[in-house]
Design an enzyme around this catalytic site. Structure first.
Site, PDB file in Angstrom:
ATOM      1  N   CYS A 147      -2.287  10.044  -6.502  1.00  0.00           N
ATOM      2  CA  CYS A 147      -3.622   9.505  -5.499  1.00  0.00           C
ATOM      3  C   CYS A 147      -4.618  10.865  -5.515  1.00  0.00           C
ATOM      4  CB  CYS A 147      -3.085   9.478  -4.029  1.00  0.00           C
ATOM      5  SG  CYS A 147      -4.532   9.484  -2.852  1.00  0.00           S
TER       6      CYS A 147
ATOM      7  N   LYS B 192       0.590  -1.357  -0.009  1.00  0.00           N
ATOM      8  CA  LYS B 192       0.125   0.028  -0.052  1.00  0.00           C
ATOM      9  C   LYS B 192       0.913   1.419  -0.148  1.00  0.00           C
ATOM     10  CE  LYS B 192      -3.408   2.811   0.665  1.00  0.00           C
ATOM     11  NZ  LYS B 192      -4.240   3.352  -0.413  1.00  0.00           N
TER      12      LYS B 192
HETATM   13  O1  RRO Z   1      -5.832   5.489  -0.777  1.00  0.00           O
HETATM   14  C1  RRO Z   1      -6.577   6.320  -1.450  1.00  0.00           C
HETATM   15  O2  RRO Z   1      -7.426   6.915  -1.375  1.00  0.00           O
HETATM   16  C2  RRO Z   1      -5.875   5.785  -3.037  1.00  0.00           C
HETATM   17  C3  RRO Z   1      -4.900   6.190  -3.511  1.00  0.00           C
HETATM   18 BR1  RRO Z   1      -3.218   6.467  -2.330  1.00  0.00          BR
HETATM   19  C4  RRO Z   1      -4.338   5.887  -5.056  1.00  0.00           C
HETATM   20  O3  RRO Z   1      -3.345   6.152  -5.289  1.00  0.00           O
HETATM   21  N1  RRO Z   1      -5.590   5.516  -5.698  1.00  0.00           N
HETATM   22  C5  RRO Z   1      -6.545   5.501  -5.268  1.00  0.00           C
HETATM   23  O4  RRO Z   1      -7.602   4.936  -6.133  1.00  0.00           O
HETATM   24  N2  RRO Z   1      -6.956   5.509  -3.942  1.00  0.00           N
END
Ligand code: RRO
Length: 293
Positions: free
Chosen positions: A113, A28
């Site tokens: 993100c 993650k």
């Molecule tokens: O954690 C998120 O809300 C998230 C991330 Br870091 C990302 O790169 N892509 C996404 O769809 N959600």
């Protein structure tokens, strides 16, 4: 491999992935410190895909480095560390820390993100991306890859490729979720996720055409940089299409979330069956060889 964010936030999920039929594992996206993320509900299953606004919930970089240090030597699967600082300074600190660990073989720098209130995606700012990568490669001597947002305009593909071609990137992953979409429940006349008034990243089958276009475009525009495909892979046929567009490897996000880790074996088997029928022995027999009529 999994797409970062899915089935890779805690040790149970990561250990389970390592024991499954994956080619590689990515953690993650992490920040320097633990983050609780956005309020729930922050993921919803919707027709043809998913919407999420997780808000970068993660256990902090040390947690993921510990996992890699414990497991990389014992497995033949590559474990990639995904980092997503909330600022350039944080990204550079994360890369400097990752650079210190001998166990880390490759880092996926998340430039895309979409879900942090008040923080635009670096990948949509070409100058900021170039400046970050310049300093990243100066600070970090390990292979660095990038996870990109989807692009929708030919001029943007070209501008981003021109930046990326200046760096010895390990790979470029196309695409992260399509940012700031919305889904509505008509019965309740309501948004389906809570953060950001219902705006969230769209994933799943919905985004396959956009993902394929991004894989194809960067495959053509990048010089000697591998493209990893991500977006809308539910079946072996979807994986086949990503590879036909030029992907060297395929990541699975929404399908992994919805189906669980057995999706890897199913999709691999389906891909192998298609290759068998077509008489292909290796993905190099068809990688990038899309017929353009
Ligand atoms: O954690 C998120 O809300 C998230 C991330 Br870091 C990302 O790169 N892509 C996404 O769809 N959600």
């Amino acid at each position: 491999m999994n797409a970062s964010g899915v089935h890779c936030t805690n040790l149970d999920e990561l250990d389970a992935l390592l024991n499954e039929g994956v080619g590689a594992v990515v953690t993650k996206s992490c920040t320097l410190e633990y983050r609780v993320g956005n309020p729930e509900p922050r993921y919803a299953t919707i027709p043809y895909g998913s919407i999420n606004s997780m808000g970068l919930p993660n256990n902090g970089i040390k947690y993921y480095i510990d996992f890699i240090e414990k497991n990389q030597a014992e497995t033949d699967k590559l474990i990639m560390l995904s980092v997503a600082g909330l600022s350039k300074t944080e990204n550079l600190e994360l890369l400097a820390i990752a650079n210190q660990s001998a166990a880390i073989k490759i880092i996926e720098l998340n430039l895309s993100c979409p879900n942090i209130p008040g923080k635009p995606q670096t990948g949509y700012d070409f100058d900021a991306t170039e400046s970050l990568l310049n300093e990243a490669f100066a600070i970090c001597k390990k292979p660095i890859a990038v996870k990109l947002p989807p692009y929708f305009d030919m001029a943007h593909f070209e501008a981003m490729a021109e930046v990326l071609n200046k760096f010895p990137l390990a790979y470029v992953c196309c695409v992260n979720s399509i940012g700031n979409g919305m889904w509505i429940d008509t019965a309740t006349e309501s948004t389906v996720i809570k953060p950001k008034n219902g705006f969230g990243g769209i994933g799943g089958l919905f985004i396959k055409p956009t993902a394929l276009a991004n894989v194809r475009m960067f495959y053509k525009l990048l010089n000697n940089i591998d493209v990893v495909g991500c977006g809308g892979v539910q079946t072996g046929q979807d994986a086949f299409e990503h590879i036909l567009c030029g992907a060297s490897m395929v990541q699975i996000g929404t399908t992994l979330w919805e189906e669980g880790k057995t999706c890897f074996e199913r999709i691999s088997n389906e891909l192998a069956e298609i290759m068998n029928v077509k008489g292909y022995n290796s993905i190099n027999d068809f990688k990038g060889k899309l017929n353009e009529i």
